[in-house]
Design a protein around this motif. Sequence first.
Motif, short mmCIF file in Angstrom:
data_model
loop_
_atom_site.label_atom_id
_atom_site.label_comp_id
_atom_site.label_asym_id
_atom_site.label_seq_id
_atom_site.Cartn_x
_atom_site.Cartn_y
_atom_site.Cartn_z
N MET A 229 0.83 -1.19 0.00
CA MET A 229 0.00 0.00 0.00
C MET A 229 0.87 1.25 0.00
N ILE A 230 0.62 2.12 -0.97
CA ILE A 230 1.37 3.36 -1.12
C ILE A 230 0.44 4.55 -0.83
N GLY A 231 -0.74 4.53 -1.40
CA GLY A 231 -1.70 5.63 -1.22
C GLY A 231 -1.71 6.55 -2.41
N ASP A 232 -0.73 7.44 -2.48
CA ASP A 232 -0.65 8.42 -3.56
C ASP A 232 -0.25 7.75 -4.87
N GLU A 233 -0.99 8.07 -5.93
CA GLU A 233 -0.73 7.45 -7.24
C GLU A 233 0.64 7.82 -7.80
N ARG A 234 1.04 9.06 -7.65
CA ARG A 234 2.36 9.48 -8.16
C ARG A 234 3.48 8.76 -7.43
N GLU A 235 3.33 8.60 -6.11
CA GLU A 235 4.35 7.88 -5.35
C GLU A 235 4.42 6.42 -5.77
N ALA A 236 3.26 5.81 -6.02
CA ALA A 236 3.25 4.41 -6.46
C ALA A 236 3.93 4.27 -7.81
N LEU A 237 3.64 5.17 -8.73
CA LEU A 237 4.27 5.13 -10.04
C LEU A 237 5.77 5.38 -9.94
N ALA A 238 6.18 6.30 -9.09
CA ALA A 238 7.61 6.60 -8.92
C ALA A 238 8.34 5.40 -8.34
N LEU A 239 7.74 4.74 -7.37
CA LEU A 239 8.39 3.56 -6.78
C LEU A 239 8.44 2.42 -7.78
N ALA A 240 7.37 2.22 -8.55
CA ALA A 240 7.38 1.18 -9.58
C ALA A 240 8.49 1.45 -10.60
N GLU A 241 8.68 2.72 -10.95
CA GLU A 241 9.74 3.09 -11.90
C GLU A 241 11.11 2.85 -11.29
N ARG A 242 11.29 3.21 -10.03
CA ARG A 242 12.57 2.97 -9.35
C ARG A 242 12.89 1.47 -9.32
N LEU A 243 11.88 0.66 -9.05
CA LEU A 243 12.09 -0.79 -9.05
C LEU A 243 12.46 -1.29 -10.45
N ARG A 244 11.76 -0.75 -11.47
CA ARG A 244 12.06 -1.17 -12.85
C ARG A 244 13.51 -0.85 -13.20
N GLU A 245 13.95 0.31 -12.78
CA GLU A 245 15.35 0.70 -13.03
C GLU A 245 16.33 -0.21 -12.30
N ALA A 246 15.88 -0.82 -11.20
CA ALA A 246 16.72 -1.77 -10.45
C ALA A 246 16.58 -3.18 -11.01
N GLY A 247 15.81 -3.33 -12.09
CA GLY A 247 15.67 -4.64 -12.73
C GLY A 247 14.54 -5.48 -12.17
N VAL A 248 13.60 -4.85 -11.47
CA VAL A 248 12.47 -5.57 -10.87
C VAL A 248 11.18 -5.00 -11.43
N TRP A 249 10.33 -5.86 -11.99
CA TRP A 249 9.06 -5.38 -12.53
C TRP A 249 7.95 -5.64 -11.54
N VAL A 250 7.43 -4.57 -10.97
CA VAL A 250 6.31 -4.62 -10.03
C VAL A 250 5.34 -3.52 -10.47
N PRO A 251 4.17 -3.90 -10.98
CA PRO A 251 3.25 -2.87 -11.48
C PRO A 251 2.59 -2.07 -10.36
N ALA A 252 2.32 -0.80 -10.68
CA ALA A 252 1.55 0.06 -9.79
C ALA A 252 0.08 -0.11 -10.16
N VAL A 253 -0.76 -0.25 -9.16
CA VAL A 253 -2.20 -0.36 -9.37
C VAL A 253 -2.82 0.90 -8.79
N ARG A 254 -3.60 1.60 -9.60
CA ARG A 254 -4.15 2.88 -9.16
C ARG A 254 -5.57 3.07 -9.70
#
Length: 129
Positions: free
Chosen positions: A66-91
């Motif tokens: 649970m993140i709450g804010d959509e922008r924060e969820a998208l930013a964290l999903a992007e940070r993970l993708r850059e680290a080589g981990v694919w975890v989708p944000a659901v909003r």
Amino acid sequence: ARSFIFSTAPVPAQLSAAKRGVELVQSNEGEALRTRLWANVDALKNGLIQQGWKLPVVRSAIMPLMIGDEREALALAERLREAGVWVPAVRYPTVARGAARLRVTVSAAHQPKHLDVLLEALGSGTADA
């Protein structure tokens, strides 16, 4: 199945895959895969809890972070993708406004090193870690 009465039958490849899936689930190999899956789920859940993430009390291979804010969820999903981990944000509209989350799905194919990479990339239980 009722839903197939007036529709086109599945193609032979789909039937073969479904048959093989049932055979796999009922086999010793299937039991080993289930054991590995639940070990992975438990290891990741324990790691997430240690980092401060709040998880639902449910036994599932799908874990919402649970993140709450959509922008924060998208930013964290992007940070993970850059680290080589694919975890989708659901909003929104999939979830209520203000209830954005990451959807982590664990499988038997994951190795401990994969879980470690995810945990390291996530950091503490906040989106701005």
